[in-house]
Design an enzyme around this catalytic site. Structure first.
Site, PDB file in Angstrom:
ATOM      1  N   CYS A 111     -77.264 -61.053  62.137  1.00 44.78           N
ATOM      2  CA  CYS A 111     -76.285 -62.465  62.471  1.00 44.78           C
ATOM      3  C   CYS A 111     -75.452 -61.801  63.550  1.00 44.78           C
ATOM      4  CB  CYS A 111     -75.631 -62.807  61.218  1.00 44.78           C
ATOM      5  SG  CYS A 111     -76.977 -63.557  60.211  1.00 44.78           S
ATOM      6  N   HIS A 249     -68.137 -66.318  62.351  1.00 48.27           N
ATOM      7  CA  HIS A 249     -69.694 -66.494  61.784  1.00 48.27           C
ATOM      8  C   HIS A 249     -69.803 -67.535  60.850  1.00 48.27           C
ATOM      9  CE1 HIS A 249     -73.962 -65.819  60.959  1.00 48.27           C
ATOM     10  NE2 HIS A 249     -73.677 -65.321  59.909  1.00 48.27           N
ATOM     11  N   ASN A 279     -76.300 -71.640  58.746  1.00 54.17           N
ATOM     12  CA  ASN A 279     -76.193 -70.305  59.499  1.00 54.17           C
ATOM     13  C   ASN A 279     -77.383 -70.123  60.391  1.00 54.17           C
ATOM     14  OD1 ASN A 279     -76.110 -67.404  59.974  1.00 54.17           O
ATOM     15  ND2 ASN A 279     -75.954 -66.828  57.886  1.00 54.17           N
TER      16      ASN A 279
HETATM   17  C1  LIG Z   1     -75.579 -67.690  48.426  1.00 47.23           C
HETATM   18  C2  LIG Z   1     -74.204 -68.281  47.851  1.00 47.23           C
HETATM   19  C3  LIG Z   1     -74.193 -69.448  48.760  1.00 47.23           C
HETATM   20  C4  LIG Z   1     -74.528 -68.592  46.490  1.00 47.23           C
HETATM   21  O1  LIG Z   1     -73.334 -69.208  46.192  1.00 47.23           O
HETATM   22  P1  LIG Z   1     -72.651 -68.652  44.720  1.00 47.23           P
HETATM   23  O2  LIG Z   1     -71.367 -69.362  44.289  1.00 47.23           O
HETATM   24  O3  LIG Z   1     -72.248 -67.147  44.835  1.00 47.23           O
HETATM   25  O4  LIG Z   1     -73.551 -69.011  43.632  1.00 47.23           O
HETATM   26  P2  LIG Z   1     -74.284 -67.937  42.485  1.00 47.23           P
HETATM   27  O5  LIG Z   1     -75.380 -66.841  43.313  1.00 47.23           O
HETATM   28  O6  LIG Z   1     -73.399 -67.493  41.591  1.00 47.23           O
HETATM   29  O7  LIG Z   1     -75.330 -69.088  41.880  1.00 47.23           O
HETATM   30  C5  LIG Z   1     -74.825 -70.128  41.057  1.00 47.23           C
HETATM   31  C6  LIG Z   1     -75.654 -70.687  40.346  1.00 47.23           C
HETATM   32  O8  LIG Z   1     -76.510 -71.521  41.431  1.00 47.23           O
HETATM   33  C7  LIG Z   1     -77.818 -71.429  41.436  1.00 47.23           C
HETATM   34  N1  LIG Z   1     -78.414 -71.793  42.781  1.00 47.23           N
HETATM   35  C8  LIG Z   1     -78.600 -70.705  43.791  1.00 47.23           C
HETATM   36  N2  LIG Z   1     -79.043 -71.525  44.583  1.00 47.23           N
HETATM   37  C9  LIG Z   1     -79.106 -72.859  44.405  1.00 47.23           C
HETATM   38  C10 LIG Z   1     -79.292 -74.041  45.108  1.00 47.23           C
HETATM   39  N3  LIG Z   1     -79.775 -73.971  46.680  1.00 47.23           N
HETATM   40  N4  LIG Z   1     -79.348 -75.040  44.416  1.00 47.23           N
HETATM   41  C11 LIG Z   1     -79.018 -75.407  43.190  1.00 47.23           C
HETATM   42  N5  LIG Z   1     -78.845 -74.147  42.612  1.00 47.23           N
HETATM   43  C12 LIG Z   1     -78.733 -73.007  43.149  1.00 47.23           C
HETATM   44  C13 LIG Z   1     -77.937 -70.006  41.026  1.00 47.23           C
HETATM   45  O9  LIG Z   1     -79.497 -69.834  40.568  1.00 47.23           O
HETATM   46  C14 LIG Z   1     -76.763 -69.949  39.706  1.00 47.23           C
HETATM   47  O10 LIG Z   1     -77.551 -70.590  38.642  1.00 47.23           O
HETATM   48  P3  LIG Z   1     -77.170 -69.861  37.186  1.00 47.23           P
HETATM   49  O11 LIG Z   1     -75.695 -69.764  37.311  1.00 47.23           O
HETATM   50  O12 LIG Z   1     -77.839 -70.774  36.197  1.00 47.23           O
HETATM   51  O13 LIG Z   1     -77.846 -68.566  37.354  1.00 47.23           O
HETATM   52  C15 LIG Z   1     -73.110 -67.413  48.293  1.00 47.23           C
HETATM   53  O14 LIG Z   1     -73.419 -66.317  47.514  1.00 47.23           O
HETATM   54  C16 LIG Z   1     -73.083 -66.965  49.729  1.00 47.23           C
HETATM   55  O15 LIG Z   1     -72.919 -67.842  50.627  1.00 47.23           O
HETATM   56  N6  LIG Z   1     -73.410 -65.606  49.980  1.00 47.23           N
HETATM   57  C17 LIG Z   1     -73.279 -65.051  51.285  1.00 47.23           C
HETATM   58  C18 LIG Z   1     -74.549 -65.141  51.873  1.00 47.23           C
HETATM   59  C19 LIG Z   1     -74.696 -65.143  53.101  1.00 47.23           C
HETATM   60  O16 LIG Z   1     -74.023 -65.441  54.135  1.00 47.23           O
HETATM   61  N7  LIG Z   1     -75.668 -64.582  53.696  1.00 47.23           N
HETATM   62  C20 LIG Z   1     -75.837 -64.437  55.259  1.00 47.23           C
HETATM   63  C21 LIG Z   1     -75.680 -63.399  55.695  1.00 47.23           C
HETATM   64  S1  LIG Z   1     -75.434 -63.486  57.717  1.00 47.23           S
END
Ligand SMILES: CC(C)(COP(=O)(O)OP(=O)(O)OC[C@H]1O[C@@H](n2cnc3c(N)ncnc32)[C@H](O)[C@@H]1OP(=O)(O)O)[C@@H](O)C(=O)NCCC(=O)NCCS
Length: 388
Positions: A111, A249, A279
């Site tokens: 990224c 970003h 993203n």
């Molecule tokens: C990925 C991201 C959005 C997840 O958000 P979060 O608040 O951390 O959510 P969690 O991973 O704790 O998941 C919470 C729940 O939602 C669920 N979930 C994950 N994706 C889901 C989706 N698209 N829709 C519905 N539920 C979803 C998970 O399975 C989890 O369920 P559980 O509690 O029953 O296990 C967040 O962690 C993030 O943005 N991370 C950075 C990623 C990133 O930017 N990557 C790119 C690098 S450049």
């Protein structure tokens, strides 16, 4: 001393829009979850190769600068979803814009690829190796997305943008930067299925599965981007009051809010377009920069702060002194060919193609990595996100 002023800017977003509702037709997800957890509402899916997005963005940036291909002596193509590995993709842009005198190469820091490319091109202008450079951030993530995995499929989109850098006597362009990589965390964001290690196992290129530890990436991104931002402000001897706009970003709205808070900024100083595009990896920061200029958020002579992070995990922050022009010198006629399919139709076609290669995918899902990538080690694998 030479500086590398930003003399032109241009973006290229493919027209097909994939909404949160579209995603919920094939994934157990919904608009409410995606909006609340990420800030994203829509993203784009390209009907053309990434190189075509890059060429259109590059031509628009050249028009904005009032330049032609012949004026360019350096092209840096930032991407982690290159259409081809050999020949490099920058040479395709070079050929199409007619930059016959240019040196061309690709940069991949995921990224942050555009931001790292901006640093390299700026340095080459400062040292006199190049005079006018084209720096591109482009990504065609839709083709290697693991569309069956809701943890990642909702987060990304396609797009491209470019800037033209021009040697200048006046202090302009990048005036301070911080680049770093948290290599100990390289395994928390890995796209399996792109690279020779997979080819050696008979896995067709592009049959991808993502290792993606969202929460850990979140923590590292907040820490890395805010520390890098504070670092460049210290290096340049400026405070948050001196900065007109932050163009970060755009990977998650909550990450951006945390970074702004830690760096001492209120959200009204931050430019956001995450709701429209998700993203776009390497394309994210340059598209946001172009739109911040187009929407009047970047004023002549102002300071722009651009923190970013990506796979690696790479981190960066750039402090940019904008020039005195915020409008294009020439209108551009560069356009993509017409798109005849909906985004959802294209995604479903990609999903169907991938399902044909499922046996190979199942085989490589069992692979565990050592950190050299050369020795298989059952214990060294990273947390793998299971398809939902
Ligand atoms: C990925 C991201 C959005 C997840 O958000 P979060 O608040 O951390 O959510 P969690 O991973 O704790 O998941 C919470 C729940 O939602 C669920 N979930 C994950 N994706 C889901 C989706 N698209 N829709 C519905 N539920 C979803 C998970 O399975 C989890 O369920 P559980 O509690 O029953 O296990 C967040 O962690 C993030 O943005 N991370 C950075 C990623 C990133 O930017 N990557 C790119 C690098 S450049």
């Amino acid at each position: 001393m030479n500086h590398a002023a930003i003399a032109g800017w241009g973006k290229c977003l493919p027209p097909a829009i994939l909404t949160n509702q579209d995603l919920s037709t094939f994934l157990p997800t919904d608009d409410e979850w995606i909006t609340a957890r990420t800030g994203m509402k829509e993203r784009r899916v390209s009907h053309v190769p990434g190189i075509e997005l890059a060429i259109t963005a590059a031509q628009r940036a050249l028009d904005c600068a009032g330049m032609d291909g012949q004026d360019i002596d350096l092209i840096v193509y930032g991407s982690c979803s290159n259409d081809e590995a050999v020949p490099n993709c920058a040479s395709a842009v070079q050929q199409r814009i007619g930059a016959s005198r240019a040196a061309s190469f690709d940069v991949n820091t995921a990224c942050t690829s555009f931001m790292y490319g901006l640093s390299v091109a700026t340095s080459m202008i400062k040292t006199g190796i190049a005079r006018n450079a084209l720096v591109i951030g482009v990504e065609l993530i839709s083709r290697y997305m693991d569309w069956e995995n809701r943890n990642v499929a909702v987060l990304f989109g396609d797009g491209a943008a470019a800037v033209v850098l021009k040697s200048s006597e006046v202090e302009s362009g990048v005036i301070a930067e911080k680049l770093q990589c948290y290599a100990d965390s390289r395994q928390i964001l890995r796209v399996r299925g792109m690279g020779t290690v997979y080819a050696n196992l008979g896995v067709q290129y592009g049959l991808t599965r993502w290792d993606f530890d969202g929460q850990e990436i979140f923590r590292k991104a907040v820490h890395g981007m805010s520390e890098a931002s504070l670092d460049v402000m210290r290096r340049a001897g400026v405070t948050m009051q001196d900065i007109e706009v932050i163009v970060p970003h755009q990977a998650n709205l909550r990450i951006i809010e945390s970074v702004a808070k830690r760096a001492g900024a209120t959200m009204d100083k931050v430019f956001l377009n995450i709701h429209k595009y998700g993203n776009m990896s390497a394309a994210t920061t340059p598209v946001a920069l172009v739109e911040a200029v187009e929407e009047g958020r970047v004023k002549p002579g102002c300071l722009v702060l651009m923190p970013a992070f990506g796979g690696g995990l790479t981190m960066s922050a750039h402090l940019i002194r904008w020039g005195d022009r915020v409008t294009p010198l020439r209108a551009s006629t560069a356009e993509l060919p017409r798109c005849t399919k909906s985004a959802l139709q294209m995604v479903n076609e990609i999903r169907a193609l991938k399902q044909e290669g499922e046996a190979a995918v199942r085989r490589f899902e069992t692979i565990r990595f050592s950190e050299t990538l050369s020795t298989a080690s059952p214990d060294a694998g990273s947390k793998s996100t299971a398809p939902a």
